[in-house]
Scaffold this motif. Structure first.
Motif, PDB file in Angstrom:
ATOM      1  N   ARG A   1       0.826  -1.203   0.000  1.00 44.58           N
ATOM      2  CA  ARG A   1       0.000   0.000   0.000  1.00 44.58           C
ATOM      3  C   ARG A   1       0.863   1.257   0.000  1.00 44.58           C
ATOM      4  O   ARG A   1       0.575   2.235  -0.698  1.00 44.58           O
ATOM      5  CB  ARG A   1      -0.923  -0.023   1.221  1.00 44.58           C
TER       6      ARG A   1
ATOM      7  N   LEU B   1       2.195   1.811  -3.476  1.00 46.77           N
ATOM      8  CA  LEU B   1       1.169   2.397  -4.346  1.00 46.77           C
ATOM      9  C   LEU B   1       0.971   3.880  -4.043  1.00 46.77           C
ATOM     10  O   LEU B   1       0.829   4.701  -4.969  1.00 46.77           O
ATOM     11  CB  LEU B   1      -0.154   1.649  -4.188  1.00 46.77           C
ATOM     12  N   LEU B   2       0.964   4.222  -2.777  1.00 48.68           N
ATOM     13  CA  LEU B   2       0.810   5.628  -2.405  1.00 48.68           C
ATOM     14  C   LEU B   2       1.997   6.469  -2.853  1.00 48.68           C
ATOM     15  O   LEU B   2       1.834   7.615  -3.285  1.00 48.68           O
ATOM     16  CB  LEU B   2       0.592   5.754  -0.895  1.00 48.68           C
TER      17      LEU B   2
ATOM     18  N   LEU C   1       3.807   5.831  -5.489  1.00 49.93           N
ATOM     19  CA  LEU C   1       3.650   6.002  -6.942  1.00 49.93           C
ATOM     20  C   LEU C   1       2.616   7.083  -7.245  1.00 49.93           C
ATOM     21  O   LEU C   1       2.822   7.919  -8.143  1.00 49.93           O
ATOM     22  CB  LEU C   1       3.238   4.680  -7.591  1.00 49.93           C
ATOM     23  N   GLN C   2       1.517   7.054  -6.501  1.00 49.63           N
ATOM     24  CA  GLN C   2       0.495   8.066  -6.716  1.00 49.63           C
ATOM     25  C   GLN C   2       1.033   9.450  -6.360  1.00 49.63           C
ATOM     26  O   GLN C   2       0.751  10.429  -7.061  1.00 49.63           O
ATOM     27  CB  GLN C   2      -0.741   7.753  -5.877  1.00 49.63           C
TER      28      GLN C   2
ATOM     29  N   LYS D   1       3.127  10.636  -9.184  1.00 47.93           N
ATOM     30  CA  LYS D   1       2.288  11.062 -10.303  1.00 47.93           C
ATOM     31  C   LYS D   1       1.680  12.435 -10.040  1.00 47.93           C
ATOM     32  O   LYS D   1       1.555  13.249 -10.955  1.00 47.93           O
ATOM     33  CB  LYS D   1       1.163  10.052 -10.562  1.00 47.93           C
ATOM     34  N   LEU D   2       1.283  12.673  -8.785  1.00 45.52           N
ATOM     35  CA  LEU D   2       0.666  13.954  -8.460  1.00 45.52           C
ATOM     36  C   LEU D   2       1.654  15.112  -8.522  1.00 45.52           C
ATOM     37  O   LEU D   2       1.239  16.267  -8.580  1.00 45.52           O
ATOM     38  CB  LEU D   2       0.006  13.887  -7.085  1.00 45.52           C
TER      39      LEU D   2
ATOM     40  N   TYR E   1      -0.103  15.150 -15.480  1.00 42.55           N
ATOM     41  CA  TYR E   1      -0.997  14.150 -14.886  1.00 42.55           C
ATOM     42  C   TYR E   1      -2.125  14.853 -14.133  1.00 42.55           C
ATOM     43  O   TYR E   1      -3.287  14.436 -14.216  1.00 42.55           O
ATOM     44  CB  TYR E   1      -0.226  13.215 -13.949  1.00 42.55           C
TER      45      TYR E   1
ATOM     46  N   LEU F   1      -6.034  14.457 -14.974  1.00 40.22           N
ATOM     47  CA  LEU F   1      -6.929  14.005 -13.923  1.00 40.22           C
ATOM     48  C   LEU F   1      -8.068  15.006 -13.699  1.00 40.22           C
ATOM     49  O   LEU F   1      -9.224  14.618 -13.555  1.00 40.22           O
ATOM     50  CB  LEU F   1      -6.147  13.788 -12.621  1.00 40.22           C
TER      51      LEU F   1
END
Length: 144
Positions: free
Chosen positions: A90, A93-94, A96-97, A100-101, A106, A110
């Motif tokens: 988790r 994944l956070l 990576l997010q 991206k932010l 991106y 979004l």
């Protein structure tokens, strides 16, 4: 029983054993002495074996209890390791997010997708998705 013990005690008190060469060399007396020593030895060995059996039983029980505790802790460790793996996944994944932010492109994509924002000169049309089950409508954006 009580009377006999009293008689033996009086007899032992009143009778003095002879201490001469014949009595000392008497094979029957020597055999009786060896028998008494053997009985004492057997009694000592019996007490020792009973004591050893009690100690061994206590050690075996302690070993079994520790084995059960170890098994429970290993199960707990496996569960915690699974939770750790899930948390690490988790977190990845956070991360990576988050990466991206940090990208402006991106964020713009979004915002256009989620909030139907558009760039200059861009028109957004929403077309409902046709589903096989029925009238489930999901807005879809298209750029022109």
């Amino acid at each position: 029983m009580g009377r006999r013990n009293v008689q033996e005690e009086l007899h032992n008190h009143n009778v003095q054993p002879l201490n001469n060469d014949y009595v000392r060399s008497n094979p029957q007396a020597r055999a009786q002495m060896k028998a008494k020593i053997a009985v004492r030895r057997r009694r000592r060995l019996a007490v020792f074996f009973v004591f050893a059996a009690v100690v061994i039983a206590a050690l075996v029980k302690a070993n079994m209890v520790q084995s059960e505790r170890l098994a429970a802790k290993e199960e707990s460790k496996a569960a915690v390791a699974a939770q750790l793996d899930e948390a690490l996944h988790r977190q990845e994944l956070l991360n990576l997010q988050l990466a991206k932010l940090e990208d402006d492109e991106y964020i713009a994509k979004l915002a256009r997708k989620e909030f139907f924002l558009s760039e200059e000169g861009e028109i957004i049309f929403t077309i409902p998705n046709t589903s096989e089950k029925g009238n489930d409508e999901k807005p879809r954006d298209e750029k022109k």
